[in-house]
Scaffold this active site. Sequence first.
Site, PDB file in Angstrom:
ATOM      1  N   ASP A 447      -1.620 -21.293   8.737  1.00 40.05           N
ATOM      2  CA  ASP A 447      -2.043 -20.454   9.850  1.00 40.05           C
ATOM      3  C   ASP A 447      -2.837 -19.247   9.358  1.00 40.05           C
ATOM      4  OD1 ASP A 447      -1.751 -19.622  12.736  1.00 40.05           O
ATOM      5  OD2 ASP A 447      -0.741 -17.931  11.782  1.00 40.05           O
ATOM      6  N   GLU A 500      -6.359 -23.424   8.962  1.00 40.60           N
ATOM      7  CA  GLU A 500      -6.912 -22.866  10.185  1.00 40.60           C
ATOM      8  C   GLU A 500      -7.776 -21.680   9.737  1.00 40.60           C
ATOM      9  OE1 GLU A 500      -5.929 -20.440  14.262  1.00 40.60           O
ATOM     10  OE2 GLU A 500      -4.815 -20.133  12.422  1.00 40.60           O
TER      11      GLU A 500
END
Length: 778
Positions: A447, A500
Site C-alpha cells: 500500500d 500500489e
Amino acid sequence: MTPRPSSSGPDPEKTAAKKAAKSAKAVKKAGTKKAAVKKAVPREAAVEVAVSPCLDAGDRERLLAGTHHEPHAVLGAHRVPGGVAFRAFRPYALAVTVLSGKLRVELHNDGDGFFSGLVPLSEVPLHRLLVAYEGTVQETEDPYRFLPTLGDLDLHLIGEGRHEQLWQALGAHPTTHEGVAGTRFAVWAPNARGVRVAGGFNFWDGTGHPMRSLGSAGVWELFLPGVGAGELYKFEITRPDGSRTFRADPLARRTEVPPATSSVVHASDYTWGDGEWLARRADAPAHEAPLSAYEIHLPSWRPGLTYRQLAEQLPAYVADLGFTHVELMPVSEHPFGGSWGYQVTGFYAPTARLGDPDDFKYLVDRLHRAGIGVLMDWVPAHFPRDDWALAEFDGRPLYEHSDPLRAAHPDWGTLEFDFGRREVRNFLVANAVYWCEEFHIDGLRVDAVASMLYLDYSREPGQWTPNEHGGRENLDAVAFLQEMNATVYRRVPGVVTVAEESTAWDGVTRATHHMGPSGFGGLGFGLKWNMGWMHDSLEYMSREPVHRKYHHGDMTFSMVYAYSENYVLPISHDEVVHGKKSLVSKMPGDWWQQRANERAYLGFMWAHPGKQLLFMGQEFAQGAEWSEAHGPDWWLLDPEYGASADHRGVRDLVRDLNTVYRATPALWRRDTHPSGFAWVVGDAAEDDVLAFLRLDTDGTPLLAVSNFAPVIRPDYRLGVPDDVPAWHEVLNTDAARYGGGDVGNPDPVKPEPQGWHGRPASVRLTLPPLATVWLRPA
C-alpha cells in the site's frame, strides 16, 4: 485458585503452611553462617569467609525502579564465598522457600519483596521455589536460574538488521527451555532503562519479572516457566526519563479483540493441507499467468462471519465466479475498524475480530484447496500514534524517524517508518517474509508506495529536506523496498509482490540489479497497479456517450505505456467510496444503460493487457457505495426481489469473463510484451469504437471490439489477419442472459479478402450498443 478442603482429606493450605513453618524452623536452627548440610560441603569450602546474601542497596533500588539491566546476575542462585546465595524478588510474598531434592531452605525476608539466604553448598543446584502468599502457596520454577533463550547468532543478525525470521527470535514463544515448559519473551527496546513483563500471570504487575538486556543489540529477554499459550501480556518499559509505559508486543502473533490492546501468547498447532497448491505455485511467474483477483474486506464481506465460517462460503463463491485469486484488504491487527486495516498496530498478528491465527490459516488453506491464490494488502508505509503501540516505543523515536518532519505523515495523522534504520528495515522485511512463510500468502500488495518514495510527498517547501544528492527521492525507502522484494522472492518461490504506486517512478517492476535511466536499480516488484488506466478509463466511462468522442484518447493512452511496467488493472475499494459512487453508478444514462455500460467496460477491461482486480459488490452491479458497516448488498441477488435478475446478469457476465479469460492464453501469456497486442482500430473516435487483437505466443488471436455508443452498428468492417478461416463470438456483454438486448453475431463470421485497417482481410460485424464482444478463431 486454591482448592477448598474436603471433609475427608487434609486442608491443602494448612498442609502447605505446616511445611513452610517446618522449613523455616530448619533454617532458623541452621543459621546462615553454619553448615546446614555439612555433608555437601567440601573441606576447602570451610576456609571461605561467608558473605551476606542480601542484595546491595543499588541493585534493590534498580529492581524496584524497573531499571536493572542484569536481574539474572543478582537474582536466582549464585556461587559466592561461603556457599551458594539464593535470592528471590517476589513482591507481596510472605515467605519463599528453596526446594532442591531433599533440601528445603526458607529464605530470609529482606523487605520490599526481596528474599535471600546463603546455603553452604559447593555447586549451584537445580532448584524450585515454594512461595507463600496470603491464602495460598505456590511451587514454581525460579525464572532467574535459566540461561538466555537467544543465542549469539540471533543477536548478531538482529544487530545487523539481517534476521530474516525475526519473529522466531523476538516476541513470545511457548517452548521447553532446559527441560522446563514456559514462554520466552524477547523485545527490541534499545533506549529503555529497563523492561519488565506484565500479564495475567502476575496480575499485571511486572515488578517481579524484570528482563535482562542482551547487550548492544538492544534486546531484552526473559524465560517465564509455567506461562503458556493464551496468556495476555504487555511489556512494561522504563523510559530514559524514568517514566513507564505499557506496550503491546511489536512481534505479537496474536492479540486481544479490539478495542482491548493486550498481546496474547500464541502457539500454532495447525496442519496444512495445501501441499499440492504450493508445489505448483511457482510453475509460471505471475506476469505470464492468468490473474484475476476479487478484492475483499473480510469483516464486511458477510458481516459477522469468522475466519472459519468465511472458509465455508468464500472459496465456493470465488471459485464459482472463476477468479484466480482473492486480494484481502489488510488483515494485520488494527485498533480502528473504520481504517479498513490501513492503520496497523499488530504487524505480525491477523486481526482477532474474526478468530485466532490458526483460524486464518484455515481460511487460506481452504482457498488454496479450492484452487484460489491469496494476495494480501501489506502496509509498511506508516503506523498510528497509539500510546500502547509503536509510537516512541521505548521513550524515544524508534520505529519512526527521529526528525519530526520525516516522521509525521501529513495526510493520515500517522507516523512513517525510519527506513534508514537497519533494525526497522529488518522488522518490516521479516514481516513480509512472515506472512508468506507462516500463512502461505501468495502475494503482497504493498500500500501507498508513492508516499514512501518521495521526501516531498504531500509536503510543502520547507517541510522536507532533499536527499544527499539534492533530490526528492527517499533513498532509504528505495533501499528498503529493494531489500524486501529481493528477500521475499529469494525465500518464497512462486509469490508475487504488487505495488500500489501512483506516479511514473521508473522501474517499479524492474529487477533490483538492473539500473534504469534515473540511476536507480529497479524496485523489484512483480506487478504494479495501473492507476493511470483506472483514472482515464473511468473518466471516459462516466461521460455521456455523446461526449465520448472528444475523450477517445482516455481509452487508448494506456497503450502508450502499457509495457513500461507489469500492470494490474485495478477497480478497487478506493474507487467505490467517499462519494465516488459504485462502478455501475458512475455510468451515465438510465438503469439499463448504466448496466450496459458497466458490462461493456468489464469486457474491455478483461481484454486489455494487464491483470484484473475487481472489488466485492461490483461483480453484481451494486448501486450503493461500499460501507464497512454492512458490506455488499447481497439482497440484490435474492430471487424474491424483481430487480435481482439485473444484478445476477452482471454477475453471470463476470463468471463468463473469467472462464473465457482463463481458457484463452492470448489474454494473459504476453501481458507484458508488445507482441501480445495489436490495434485493429484505435482512432474511431466518431464511432466510439475500439478494436484490438490479443495474441498468444504461437500467434493465436482473440479479437476484442468495444462499442461505447448507445446505437447498434451493423456491418461494421474491421481488418483482421488472413490466416483465420472464420471467427466465432465467444463473449458478448449484450447477451440476454446478462440483461442485454441480445444483439450480436450468433453465426461464425468469415473474413472477406478486402483489406481494411492495413490488414489483408476484413470481417463485417454487428456491434451491439454499449457492449464489448470477443471473437476467437472458429
